[in-house]
Design an enzyme around this catalytic site. Structure first.
Site, short mmCIF file in Angstrom:
data_model
loop_
_atom_site.label_atom_id
_atom_site.label_comp_id
_atom_site.label_asym_id
_atom_site.label_seq_id
_atom_site.Cartn_x
_atom_site.Cartn_y
_atom_site.Cartn_z
N LYS A 4 -9.25 -1.60 -3.87
CA LYS A 4 -10.17 -0.50 -4.08
C LYS A 4 -9.38 0.79 -4.13
CE LYS A 4 -13.99 -1.32 -1.78
NZ LYS A 4 -14.64 -1.34 -0.48
N MET A 7 -8.76 11.12 0.09
CA MET A 7 -9.20 10.89 -1.30
C MET A 7 -9.40 12.22 -2.02
SD MET A 7 -11.88 7.78 -0.60
CE MET A 7 -12.50 8.37 0.95
N GLY A 10 2.18 8.19 3.26
CA GLY A 10 2.57 8.56 4.62
C GLY A 10 2.91 7.34 5.47
N LYS A 25 47.34 -29.79 14.88
CA LYS A 25 48.66 -30.18 15.40
C LYS A 25 48.60 -30.25 16.92
CE LYS A 25 51.40 -29.21 11.48
NZ LYS A 25 51.32 -28.02 10.63
N GLY A 27 -7.12 -0.58 5.28
CA GLY A 27 -6.14 0.47 5.53
C GLY A 27 -6.64 1.43 6.60
N ILE A 55 -13.23 4.94 9.62
CA ILE A 55 -13.02 6.28 9.07
C ILE A 55 -12.85 6.16 7.56
CG2 ILE A 55 -11.50 8.31 9.06
CD1 ILE A 55 -11.22 7.97 12.03
N ASP A 100 -7.71 -4.82 1.19
CA ASP A 100 -7.80 -3.90 0.06
C ASP A 100 -6.44 -3.29 -0.26
OD1 ASP A 100 -9.78 -1.79 2.16
OD2 ASP A 100 -7.62 -1.74 1.90
#
Ligand code: SAH
Length: 473
Positions: free
Chosen positions: A269, A382, A411, A43, A300, A305, A247
């Site tokens: 793995k 492990m 973790g 308008k 990972g 390590i 992996d």
């Protein structure tokens, strides 16, 4: 995905806006920027609308909305301050299967206007779909700061060469390699320095003599799971690689950061379940690199390590394959930080040992005696399946049964779970809480600090600590 992002070419396309105030004006400005042909119903109109009409950029209809006005429109925007009218427009447009945006009313939007970062021809659109606009704005600001201004001219230059490159280099993969080479070359530096002519000449030269890409292997540590723990270098190489060989420890969230069109090969793995023998993984890396691929071997934690990164590189050496190694946050460091366990807090530990719970193939036992000394922290990778053996051997070798222990499952990931207790119930805790892989065992007086230093995720599931904490003087 609630909405599919699309980039729509609006040049000369009819778009209807209902509303002539400031909200409508903002949308109209964006749409005109994209070249849309606007019809605006209201308008009353602000001055800018009137000027646009005079410049032939918009047709203004003074009056009420009538569904007939929708005929032939591509998009519709309801931008009045009258909710009922907006609803009427939304219903009418939806009934005709038209895409409609109701300003500030996300449930009544079949399309939305994202925030835009414009480095034309590079465009980035961001939206939280109305759920967190401030977060989306902050993200946009971050990206704005991150993206160099020369991206636009660089993309324009590349655009001018596209068909030439297509004519000269056949095959998608070869062309992609060529462009990777260009983006790694001084062409980018020239554009950055606004030396556009020089950039163009350099590009011509590269095209005249494209170099055969030599294969390479990047052995990259992906950290324990939280994608934000990736190093910048890891991310960069994940984005450069033609193939990613990964992996099971590499989290899905991290895999989503790999270049979209990179080939992905899982050599998953798990302890005791070597789905692809190491020898085959080595051969795979060699074959891919010899075929000229840039291979990202994503592992990972840290590749050196308990990661067999060394073995994989040794296998490359006889073939003269170039390689790089990128360290990652190893599980011990990542899990300890996210669990609130300072591994060598000087009041409790003078050293830390990273040990594998996996026996050597010849069955040789680790040196339990050296591991059983107090005031030292043991982090066992492990070790889940061997928890009973570890508990027994450490106790026999003299470590106190009251030594605090933590079992950290997943973790640094959102599903992180911590179970705490003491050495003489280690195996029982694993069983009782049905801990699953990946999980890390932390044994030592420092674990007791976890009670105060916990900050990430759920609180531990049990917290029985013995009295015999040997605080060092
Ligand atoms: N190279 C890796 C370790 C590979 S060995 C690193 O540096 O971290 C695999 C073991 O690492 C698992 O069995 C588990 O003990 C540990 N691990 C890896 N990621 C983990 C995580 N997110 N949470 C708990 N333990 C993890």
């Amino acid at each position: 995905m609630q909405y599919l992002p699309l980039f729509v070419k609006l040049t000369d396309k009819p778009v209807l806006i209902i509303g002539g105030g400031s909200v409508a004006l903002r949308k109209a400005g964006t749409l005109l920027g994209a070249g849309a042909r606007l019809t605006v119903v209201a308008k009353q109109f602000t001055n800018d609308f009137v000027q646009w009409q005079q410049q032939g950029k918009a047709t203004l209809i003074h009056g009420s909305f009538d569904p007939v006005q929708l005929d032939g429109m591509l998009l519709v925007i309801a931008a009045t301050d009258d909710d009922q009218l907006n609803d009427t427009v939304y219903q009418a447009a939806t009934a005709r299967n038209m895409l409609v945006n109701t300003v500030d009313d996300q449930p009544k939007c079949s399309f939305i206007f994202p925030s835009i970062i414009d480095r034309s021809p590079i465009l980035i659109a961001i939206s939280s779909f109305g759920t967190a606009p401030v977060l989306a704005r902050r993200l946009r600001e971050k990206l704005e700061a991150l993206l160099p201004q020369h991206l636009g001219p660089l993309a324009q230059l590349v655009g001018r060469f596209r068909s030439k490159v297509k004519a000269k280099i056949s095959g998608f993969a070869a062309r992609r390699q060529f462009w990777e080479q260009v983006f790694d070359s001084d062409v980018v530096r020239d554009v950055q320095a606004n030396q556009l002519q020089q950039a163009e000449q350099r590009l011509e030269q590269l095209l005249a003599q494209p170099q055969q890409q030599a294969g390479e292997v990047y052995v990259v540590g992906a950290g324990p799971g939280d994608p934000e723990l990736l190093t910048l270098k890891a991310l960069q190489l994940m984005q450069q690689a033609d193939v990613v060989v990964y992996d099971y420890l590499v989290s899905d969230e991290i895999m989503q950061l790999v270049r979209r069109d990179a080939e992905r090969i899982c050599v998953g793995k798990r302890a005791g379940d070597h789905s692809v023998p190491q020898q085959d993984t080595n051969q795979l890396l060699i074959a891919l690199a010899l075929a000229g691929k840039k291979v990202c071997r994503l592992k990972g934690g840290d590749p050196f390590i308990f990661g067999r990164g060394g073995e994989e590189i040794q296998a490359l050496l006889p073939h003269n394959i170039a390689f790089q190694v990128v360290p990652g946050v190893t599980a011990a460091a990542g899990c300890a930080a996210y669990a609130g366990i300072p591994l060598t807090h000087r009041d409790y530990a003078q050293s830390v040992q990273f040990v594998t719970g996996h026996c050597r193939p010849d069955g040789t036992e680790p040196d339990w005696h050296s591991m059983s000394k107090s005031n030292q922290t043991l982090v066992i990778y492990m070790g889940l399946m061997k928890a009973a053996h570890i508990q027994q051997q450490l106790t026999i070798a003299g470590r106190s049964g009251k030594t605090p222990v933590a079992i950290i499952e997943n973790g640094t990931r959102r599903e992180q779970r911590i179970v705490t207790g003491q050495l003489d119930n280690l195996a029982a805790l694993v069983q009782q809480h049905q801990v699953s892989s990946p999980a890390l065992l932390v044994i030592g007086e420092v674990v007791s600090l976890q009670q105060d230093l916990h900050w990430f995720g759920q609180k531990p599931q049990s917290a029985v600590f013995g009295q015999a904490l040997t605080r060092m003087e």
